[in-house]
Design an enzyme around this catalytic site. Sequence first.
Site, PDB file in Angstrom:
ATOM      1  CG  ASP A  10      -1.947   1.048   1.259  1.00 54.92           C
ATOM      2  OD1 ASP A  10      -1.752   2.095   0.611  1.00 54.92           O
ATOM      3  OD2 ASP A  10      -2.979   0.845   1.930  1.00 54.92           O
ATOM      4  CG  ASN A  21      -2.982   4.838 -11.794  1.00 56.59           C
ATOM      5  OD1 ASN A  21      -3.784   5.548 -12.399  1.00 56.59           O
ATOM      6  ND2 ASN A  21      -3.248   3.567 -11.481  1.00 56.59           N
ATOM      7  CE1 TYR A  39      -9.944   9.998  -6.731  1.00 62.36           C
ATOM      8  CE2 TYR A  39     -11.059  11.568  -8.151  1.00 62.36           C
ATOM      9  CZ  TYR A  39     -10.161  10.539  -7.985  1.00 62.36           C
ATOM     10  OH  TYR A  39      -9.473  10.045  -9.067  1.00 62.36           O
ATOM     11  N   GLY A  40     -11.979  15.162  -4.663  1.00 61.19           N
ATOM     12  CA  GLY A  40     -11.629  16.378  -5.382  1.00 61.19           C
ATOM     13  C   GLY A  40     -10.576  17.193  -4.654  1.00 61.19           C
ATOM     14  CE  LYS A  85      -6.756  11.598  -7.878  1.00 58.62           C
ATOM     15  NZ  LYS A  85      -5.508  10.842  -8.121  1.00 58.62           N
TER      16      LYS A  85
END
Length: 241
Positions: A58, A87, A154-155, A158
Amino acid sequence: MSTALITGATQGLGRALAEALAARGWDLVVTARDASRLADTVAALRSNGHDVVGLVGDVADAVHRDEVTDVVTEIVGARGLDLLVHNASTLGPVPLRPLRDLAVEDLADVLSVNVLAPHALTRSLVPTLEAAHGTLLSISSDAGVEHYETWGAYGASKAALDHLTLTLAAETPTLRAYAVDPGDMRTAMHQAAFPGEDIGDRPLPEDVAVPGILALLAARPASGRYRAADLLAVATSEVAS
């Protein structure tokens, strides 16, 4: 011989990109959490006749990151690492939920995988990337610049990863550093974000995202944030002309 390290390389975009690079003669170090899936991926990649090393673990685990750094450094030696692809990623708890319902611990887990782990791995590998005048590629998302309901964790991760990637580019001009938005794709992660919905209209990673990334790696433009669809469109128009 060029060498790439790809995290989260056993499915979706990670595997499709690894397959494309192997077919083009790259040697690879690939990582993922699932040992069985990683073994299958490594076996398939080796069928191209190139060196592929698989490391189970991980990216949020510091011990695993240290192992990856040691193996990569030993493999590439003084010539350095040509490409590092961040990724590996997590959506966080699914089904996705509004920020008011998102536990702080869940946000911390998302940031740990999507931001802190890539930053730590990059720091460890910057010297070998510099040796090769290499490329750092962070897989981004339109959720990092748009504000979609329930995509807040998540946003945010990123957006942070984009910022770290492009700040490193400003600080390390010998490298190329890119944040690439692959667009919507028909992947397991995308399906998890839309449980029960038919995502068959989304392109596979190898249809748009991978060709766009390959065009980026070939052209090596200035460091920055790019959309895979735009990169592919430019490459296609140049071939046509």
